[in-house]
Design an enzyme around this catalytic site. Structure first.
Site, PDB file in Angstrom:
ATOM      1  N   TYR A   1      18.013  -5.371  17.872  1.00  0.00           N
ATOM      2  CA  TYR A   1      18.082  -6.276  16.714  1.00  0.00           C
ATOM      3  C   TYR A   1      19.318  -7.155  16.816  1.00  0.00           C
ATOM      4  O   TYR A   1      19.241  -8.382  16.738  1.00  0.00           O
ATOM      5  CB  TYR A   1      18.104  -5.432  15.450  1.00  0.00           C
ATOM      6  CG  TYR A   1      18.134  -6.202  14.147  1.00  0.00           C
ATOM      7  CD1 TYR A   1      17.031  -6.930  13.716  1.00  0.00           C
ATOM      8  CD2 TYR A   1      19.258  -6.163  13.321  1.00  0.00           C
ATOM      9  CE1 TYR A   1      17.048  -7.605  12.493  1.00  0.00           C
ATOM     10  CE2 TYR A   1      19.281  -6.827  12.101  1.00  0.00           C
ATOM     11  CZ  TYR A   1      18.179  -7.552  11.693  1.00  0.00           C
ATOM     12  OH  TYR A   1      18.201  -8.198  10.477  1.00  0.00           O
TER      13      TYR A   1
ATOM     14  N   ASN B   1      10.035 -20.977  20.078  1.00  0.00           N
ATOM     15  CA  ASN B   1       8.863 -21.696  19.555  1.00  0.00           C
ATOM     16  C   ASN B   1       9.206 -22.492  18.302  1.00  0.00           C
ATOM     17  O   ASN B   1       8.810 -23.640  18.144  1.00  0.00           O
ATOM     18  CB  ASN B   1       7.738 -20.701  19.224  1.00  0.00           C
ATOM     19  CG  ASN B   1       7.145 -20.083  20.479  1.00  0.00           C
ATOM     20  OD1 ASN B   1       7.196 -20.688  21.555  1.00  0.00           O
ATOM     21  ND2 ASN B   1       6.593 -18.892  20.353  1.00  0.00           N
TER      22      ASN B   1
ATOM     23  N   SER C   1      11.062 -11.436  11.315  1.00  0.00           N
ATOM     24  CA  SER C   1      11.685 -10.424  12.186  1.00  0.00           C
ATOM     25  C   SER C   1      11.670  -9.098  11.454  1.00  0.00           C
ATOM     26  O   SER C   1      11.937  -9.053  10.247  1.00  0.00           O
ATOM     27  CB  SER C   1      13.150 -10.765  12.499  1.00  0.00           C
ATOM     28  OG  SER C   1      13.781  -9.659  13.134  1.00  0.00           O
TER      29      SER C   1
ATOM     30  N   GLY D   1       7.079 -11.111   3.806  1.00  0.00           N
ATOM     31  CA  GLY D   1       8.113 -10.076   3.741  1.00  0.00           C
ATOM     32  C   GLY D   1       8.909 -10.156   2.449  1.00  0.00           C
ATOM     33  O   GLY D   1       8.623 -10.980   1.572  1.00  0.00           O
TER      34      GLY D   1
HETATM   35  P1  NAD Z   1      10.725  -7.896   5.992  1.00  0.00           P
HETATM   36  O1  NAD Z   1      10.349  -6.906   7.031  1.00  0.00           O
HETATM   37  O2  NAD Z   1      10.361  -7.606   4.582  1.00  0.00           O
HETATM   38  O3  NAD Z   1      10.148  -9.321   6.345  1.00  0.00           O
HETATM   39  C1  NAD Z   1      10.008  -9.789   7.664  1.00  0.00           C
HETATM   40  C2  NAD Z   1       8.663 -10.481   7.777  1.00  0.00           C
HETATM   41  O4  NAD Z   1       8.516 -11.036   9.088  1.00  0.00           O
HETATM   42  C3  NAD Z   1       7.501  -9.501   7.582  1.00  0.00           C
HETATM   43  O5  NAD Z   1       6.588 -10.034   6.631  1.00  0.00           O
HETATM   44  C4  NAD Z   1       6.880  -9.397   8.970  1.00  0.00           C
HETATM   45  O6  NAD Z   1       5.491  -9.113   8.943  1.00  0.00           O
HETATM   46  C5  NAD Z   1       7.205 -10.765   9.558  1.00  0.00           C
HETATM   47  N1  NAD Z   1       7.222 -10.797  11.020  1.00  0.00           N
HETATM   48  C6  NAD Z   1       7.902  -9.967  11.864  1.00  0.00           C
HETATM   49  N2  NAD Z   1       7.658 -10.329  13.145  1.00  0.00           N
HETATM   50  C7  NAD Z   1       6.828 -11.414  13.101  1.00  0.00           C
HETATM   51  C8  NAD Z   1       6.235 -12.232  14.093  1.00  0.00           C
HETATM   52  N3  NAD Z   1       6.431 -12.018  15.402  1.00  0.00           N
HETATM   53  N4  NAD Z   1       5.441 -13.269  13.695  1.00  0.00           N
HETATM   54  C9  NAD Z   1       5.239 -13.506  12.375  1.00  0.00           C
HETATM   55  N5  NAD Z   1       5.757 -12.762  11.401  1.00  0.00           N
HETATM   56  C10 NAD Z   1       6.561 -11.716  11.753  1.00  0.00           C
HETATM   57  O7  NAD Z   1      12.307  -8.115   6.105  1.00  0.00           O
HETATM   58  P2  NAD Z   1      13.299  -8.987   5.206  1.00  0.00           P
HETATM   59  O8  NAD Z   1      14.314  -8.089   4.641  1.00  0.00           O
HETATM   60  O9  NAD Z   1      12.538  -9.889   4.305  1.00  0.00           O
HETATM   61  O10 NAD Z   1      14.025  -9.861   6.325  1.00  0.00           O
HETATM   62  C11 NAD Z   1      13.674 -11.219   6.563  1.00  0.00           C
HETATM   63  C12 NAD Z   1      14.651 -11.852   7.537  1.00  0.00           C
HETATM   64  O11 NAD Z   1      15.980 -11.789   6.998  1.00  0.00           O
HETATM   65  C13 NAD Z   1      14.708 -11.172   8.902  1.00  0.00           C
HETATM   66  O12 NAD Z   1      14.860 -12.153   9.890  1.00  0.00           O
HETATM   67  C14 NAD Z   1      15.950 -10.313   8.814  1.00  0.00           C
HETATM   68  O13 NAD Z   1      16.524 -10.102  10.082  1.00  0.00           O
HETATM   69  C15 NAD Z   1      16.846 -11.160   7.922  1.00  0.00           C
HETATM   70  N6  NAD Z   1      17.870 -10.335   7.224  1.00  0.00           N
HETATM   71  C16 NAD Z   1      17.537  -9.590   6.128  1.00  0.00           C
HETATM   72  C17 NAD Z   1      18.517  -8.823   5.502  1.00  0.00           C
HETATM   73  C18 NAD Z   1      18.225  -8.012   4.260  1.00  0.00           C
HETATM   74  O14 NAD Z   1      19.149  -7.379   3.729  1.00  0.00           O
HETATM   75  N7  NAD Z   1      17.010  -8.003   3.733  1.00  0.00           N
HETATM   76  C19 NAD Z   1      19.824  -8.817   5.997  1.00  0.00           C
HETATM   77  C20 NAD Z   1      20.113  -9.578   7.127  1.00  0.00           C
HETATM   78  C21 NAD Z   1      19.131 -10.354   7.718  1.00  0.00           C
END
Ligand code: NAD
Ligand code: UDP
Length: 330
Positions: A148, A102, A78, A13
């Site tokens: 979420y 897990n 996520s 991600g």
């Molecule tokens: P993203 O969607 O780019 O990355 C999330 C990654 O998790 C993806 O590659 C997806 O395929 C993987 N994933 C989802 N469910 C999965 C599962 N069950 N098993 C294995 N892989 C799984 O999003 P991001 O912006 O990189 O966010 C990453 C984390 O940071 C998340 O937990 C998100 O809640 C948190 N977050 C991000 C932001 C932001 O501004 N980007 C803000 C607050 C929190």
């Protein structure tokens, strides 16, 4: 000396891929894990040739097994954008509940230190601004964002329970809106939405009257904050974000100026429960981690715009969303 070993979930991600880069730079052995539901292997393609990187294509809501020692776990898997988690609500709840269970179990048996990606969404539509970590939030559990927000709140509770009951070394980072290269152009978040619209010659869609605020943090600053928190002794949640607050209307004007688009702003209805204000209180991060953001919005936006411009025309045009209809039933 043998390299320290770190497991990063959500590795393909946006944030996970930048974290993989950082831990490779720090000479760790990095094990990435992702089920690619919203991620893209292109984000970590450059790492596959390295002997200190490996990748597991796995859904962390199912039992997680990693052979050998683990020193650290970063749980970032996520769905993260409102469009994604509205399309796959049950997967979102599962990764925030079964998934964290897990990963905490794995941390316990491996005696690894684990940091979990929480979010400013735990504050919901906040009644106080800026938001300090002591604020308990204003979340609608049964609204569209509840899948979420409540998953993330449960994740924090589970993490604290594993810390107090099982003595697992845990860290909790509350991440505020972060942006940078490798965001997905079609993930619906405001920055890729506006830049994509400008690049395609479409009008910029501001939801509501544009008076709602956000505070945008550049990804390199966030990664530095996460690294420092992981290496610190502090177990309670810490906000990491950039306190430079802006209205979405002003943000659209900044993108229009940056891209030089001739298009205008058009207004669409505000989604339900869309937070009216958001700005991190980063006093704790400053005091505990000696951290504060270094990249201002003008610099960060320029780098991010250059990244989006470098994408192929095909990628730019491909704005339809993946078909998630089957996932909801699992
Ligand atoms: P993203 O969607 O780019 O990355 C999330 C990654 O998790 C993806 O590659 C997806 O395929 C993987 N994933 C989802 N469910 C999965 C599962 N069950 N098993 C294995 N892989 C799984 O999003 P991001 O912006 O990189 O966010 C990453 C984390 O940071 C998340 O937990 C998100 O809640 C948190 N977050 C991000 C932001 C932001 O501004 N980007 C803000 C607050 C929190
Ligand atoms: N937004 C907007 N136009 C868009 C996409 C988002 O005006 O095309 C608004 C959205 O309603 C919210 C803000 O921009 O007020 C940030 O939205 P995003 O989805 O990026 O993240 P959020 O902070 O709401 O999770």
């Amino acid at each position: 000396m043998a390299r320290k070993r770190v497991l990063i979930t959500g590795a393909a991600g946006f944030l996970g891929s930048h974290l993989c880069d950082r831990f490779i730079k720090e000479d760790f052995h990095v094990i990435g894990m992702d089920n690619l539901i919203t991620g893209d292997l292109a984000n970590i393609e450059h790492l596959f040739k390295l002997e200190n990187f490996e990748f597991y294509h796995h859904d962390v809501s199912k039992f997680v097994h990693v052979p050998g020692q683990l020193d650290y776990i970063l749980h970032f898997a996520s769905p993260a954008s409102p469009i994604d988690y509205l399309k796959i609500p049950i997967q979102t709840l599962k990764v925030g509940s079964l998934g964290i269970h897990n990963l905490l179990g794995l941390a316990r048996v491996k005696r690894a230190r684990i940091i979990i990606a929480s979010t400013s969404e735990v504050y919901g539509d906040p009644n106080v601004n800026p938001q300090p970590e002591e604020y308990w939030g204003n979340v609608n559990p049964v609204g569209p964002r509840g899948v979420y927000d409540e998953a993330k709140r449960f994740q924090e509770a589970m993490t604290m329970a594993y810390h107090t009951f099982h003595g697992v070394e845990t860290r909790i980072v509350r991440i505020f809106n972060t942006y940078g290269p490798r965001m997905r152009l079609n993930d619906g978040r405001v920055l890729p939405a506006f830049i994509g619209q400008a690049l395609r010659g479409e009008d910029l869609t501001v939801f509501g009257d544009g008076s709602q605020t956000r505070s945008f943090c550049y990804v390199d600053d966030l990664v530095e904050g996460i690294y420092r928190l992981l290496m610190s002794d502090y177990v309670y949640p810490v906000n990491i974000g950039n306190p430079d607050e802006i209205t979405i209307g002003q943000f659209a004007e900044e993108i229009i100026k940056l891209t030089g688009t001739k298009q205008k702003v058009i207004y669409k209805p505000l989604p339900q429960d869309d937070p009216k204000q958001r700005r991190p209180d980063i006093t704790k991060a400053k005091e505990l981690l000696n951290w504060e953001p270094k990249v201002n919005r003008a610099e960060g936006l320029k780098i991010t715009y250059d990244y989006f411009k470098s994408l192929s025309k095909e990628a730019l045009e491909k704005i339809e969303h993946k078909d998630f209809s089957n996932y909801n039933k699992k």
